[in-house]
Design a protein around this motif. Structure first.
Motif, short mmCIF file in Angstrom:
data_model
loop_
_atom_site.label_atom_id
_atom_site.label_comp_id
_atom_site.label_asym_id
_atom_site.label_seq_id
_atom_site.Cartn_x
_atom_site.Cartn_y
_atom_site.Cartn_z
N LEU A 2 0.79 -1.23 0.00
CA LEU A 2 0.00 0.00 0.00
C LEU A 2 0.82 1.28 0.00
CD1 LEU A 2 -2.79 -0.84 2.63
CD2 LEU A 2 -3.04 -0.76 0.14
N THR A 3 2.10 1.18 0.38
CA THR A 3 2.89 2.39 0.59
C THR A 3 3.00 3.25 -0.66
OG1 THR A 3 4.20 1.23 2.27
CG2 THR A 3 5.08 3.28 1.43
N VAL A 4 3.20 2.64 -1.81
CA VAL A 4 3.32 3.42 -3.05
C VAL A 4 2.04 4.19 -3.32
CG1 VAL A 4 2.58 1.46 -4.49
CG2 VAL A 4 3.94 3.30 -5.50
N PHE A 5 0.90 3.59 -3.01
CA PHE A 5 -0.38 4.29 -3.20
C PHE A 5 -0.54 5.42 -2.19
CE2 PHE A 5 -1.22 -0.01 -4.87
CZ PHE A 5 -1.63 0.32 -6.15
N ALA A 6 0.00 5.22 -0.99
CA ALA A 6 -0.08 6.26 0.04
C ALA A 6 0.67 7.52 -0.40
CB ALA A 6 0.51 5.73 1.35
N TYR A 7 1.88 7.33 -0.93
CA TYR A 7 2.64 8.49 -1.40
C TYR A 7 1.97 9.15 -2.59
CZ TYR A 7 6.38 7.00 1.74
OH TYR A 7 7.09 6.67 2.86
N TYR A 8 1.36 8.35 -3.44
CA TYR A 8 0.63 8.91 -4.58
C TYR A 8 -0.54 9.76 -4.10
CZ TYR A 8 -2.48 9.17 -8.60
OH TYR A 8 -3.30 9.63 -9.59
N ARG A 9 -1.25 9.30 -3.04
CA ARG A 9 -2.36 10.07 -2.49
C ARG A 9 -1.90 11.45 -2.00
NH1 ARG A 9 -6.94 7.11 -0.39
NH2 ARG A 9 -7.06 8.71 1.23
N ILE A 10 -0.73 11.48 -1.37
CA ILE A 10 -0.19 12.75 -0.90
C ILE A 10 0.09 13.68 -2.08
CG2 ILE A 10 1.76 13.83 0.28
CD1 ILE A 10 1.91 11.27 2.02
N LEU A 11 0.63 13.10 -3.17
CA LEU A 11 0.86 13.88 -4.38
C LEU A 11 -0.45 14.44 -4.93
CD1 LEU A 11 2.61 14.88 -6.74
CD2 LEU A 11 2.31 12.63 -7.81
N VAL A 12 -1.50 13.61 -4.95
CA VAL A 12 -2.81 14.07 -5.44
C VAL A 12 -3.34 15.19 -4.56
CG1 VAL A 12 -5.22 13.40 -5.79
CG2 VAL A 12 -3.39 11.88 -6.54
N ALA A 13 -3.14 15.07 -3.23
CA ALA A 13 -3.59 16.12 -2.31
C ALA A 13 -2.91 17.44 -2.63
CB ALA A 13 -3.31 15.70 -0.86
N VAL A 14 -1.61 17.38 -2.95
CA VAL A 14 -0.88 18.60 -3.30
C VAL A 14 -1.44 19.18 -4.60
CG1 VAL A 14 1.36 19.51 -4.02
CG2 VAL A 14 1.23 17.88 -2.13
N LEU A 15 -1.64 18.33 -5.61
CA LEU A 15 -2.19 18.81 -6.89
C LEU A 15 -3.60 19.36 -6.70
CD1 LEU A 15 -1.01 15.92 -9.26
CD2 LEU A 15 -0.06 18.23 -9.05
N PHE A 16 -4.38 18.69 -5.87
CA PHE A 16 -5.74 19.14 -5.57
C PHE A 16 -5.71 20.56 -4.98
CE2 PHE A 16 -9.91 19.34 -3.86
CZ PHE A 16 -10.65 18.31 -4.41
N THR A 17 -4.79 20.76 -4.05
CA THR A 17 -4.66 22.07 -3.41
C THR A 17 -4.28 23.14 -4.42
OG1 THR A 17 -4.01 21.01 -1.33
CG2 THR A 17 -3.49 23.36 -1.60
N ILE A 18 -3.34 22.81 -5.31
CA ILE A 18 -2.85 23.79 -6.28
C ILE A 18 -3.91 24.15 -7.31
CG2 ILE A 18 -1.20 24.17 -8.16
CD1 ILE A 18 0.78 22.43 -6.56
N PHE A 19 -4.58 23.11 -7.85
CA PHE A 19 -5.49 23.34 -9.00
C PHE A 19 -6.93 23.62 -8.61
CE2 PHE A 19 -2.01 20.96 -11.05
CZ PHE A 19 -1.74 21.84 -12.09
N VAL A 20 -7.33 23.20 -7.40
CA VAL A 20 -8.73 23.37 -6.99
C VAL A 20 -8.90 24.40 -5.90
CG1 VAL A 20 -10.78 22.21 -6.06
CG2 VAL A 20 -9.30 21.00 -7.68
N LEU A 21 -8.04 24.36 -4.89
CA LEU A 21 -8.24 25.23 -3.75
C LEU A 21 -7.60 26.61 -3.90
CD1 LEU A 21 -7.77 22.71 -0.78
CD2 LEU A 21 -9.85 23.41 -1.95
N LEU A 22 -6.47 26.68 -4.59
CA LEU A 22 -5.78 27.96 -4.70
C LEU A 22 -6.29 28.80 -5.88
CD1 LEU A 22 -2.11 26.86 -3.92
CD2 LEU A 22 -3.84 27.76 -2.36
#
Length: 265
Positions: free
Chosen positions: A245-265
């Protein structure tokens, strides 16, 4: 970009992410925002294509679902997954979903909540990999009733948008003594009835948004999600034991960062 191409893209996104521990909700919101496909029609579309992903699991595991109703094996000493395991696995999320469905839809589908749950889900997955207990269930048929219920408790976390149903249930499986593949297969099996209930409620409330002119749009998304979800589920079951699961966990963190940049900011 035409809506039919958008439907095809979102169908791929839904099929890719529904059964991977990465949060289909987070991806659908992010990609929908980037494509400019939002609003009531988009929400109804998401419900329709999720039905496509659900049908893929039913198509893949129909023999297993039928075998659950062999009542001669229930409660017997020999180990065999039966309908009691599934009931125990869905009761916690089923009850929580009925009680909290309206509140979750009203208050927790905010974009910033998705970012938070993407990260919290990643933390849970990393924790489960590090703290997983001794394996007592090598296959889904080795699961005890107690393990099934405990995994069901973890499935309650999936009611939070962005947490991921498979991420929470597979993590729960690892923490109660199941291996990756057994946890993933059980996750798929208990996901269908819970999703049918939750998606059914959403579908009924969205009937007013369905129009005949949108049939081709919904059909493209539905069929694409069905095909992609079926392929992804089969491949994931073969790979999860090797990659964890670890590789998917790090990917989720990456998605959270992209989500913040493209959706929230």
């Amino acid at each position: 970009m035409s809506e039919h191409i958008i439907a095809f893209i979102l169908g791929i996104v839904e099929g890719l992410t529904e059964y991977l521990p990465v949060s289909s909700t987070g991806h659908m919101i992010l990609v929908g925002h980037l494509l400019g496909f939002e609003g009531d029609k988009a929400k109804t579309f998401e419900i329709i294509i999720q039905l496509g992903s659900m049908l893929a699991i039913l198509f893949l595991f129909w023999k297993r679902y039928l075998s659950l109703f062999n009542f001669k094996t229930i409660g017997k000493p020999e180990k065999k997954l039966d309908i009691v395991h599934i009931i125990l696995g869905i009761i916690p999320a089923g009850i929580a979903g009925v009680l909290l469905h309206h509140a979750i839809k009203k208050y927790l589908f905010a974009d910033y909540i998705v970012v938070i749950t993407l990260i919290l889900g990643a933390i849970l997955m990393i924790f489960a990999e590090k703290k997983k207990t001794a394996i007592t269930a090598e296959t889904v048929d080795d699961l005890s009733y107690g393990q099934a219920f405990k995994i069901g408790l973890f499935q309650c976390l999936a009611l939070l948008p962005g947490f991921s149903r498979s991420g929470s249930t597979i993590s729960g499986g690892l923490l109660v003594g199941a291996n990756h593949k057994a946890s993933a297969e059980f996750s798929f099996l208990v996901a269908l009835p819970v999703m049918v209930g939750a998606t059914g409620l959403d579908f009924v409330s969205s009937l007013h948004s369905l129009h005949a002119s949108d049939f081709s749009l919904f059909a493209i998304g539905f069929i694409t999600a069905f095909i992609v979800a079926m392929i992804v589920a089969l491949v994931f079951l073969q790979l999860i034991q090797k990659i964890g699961l670890t590789v998917f966990a790090y990917y989720r963190i990456l998605v959270a960062v992209l989500f913040t940049i493209f959706v929230l900011l």
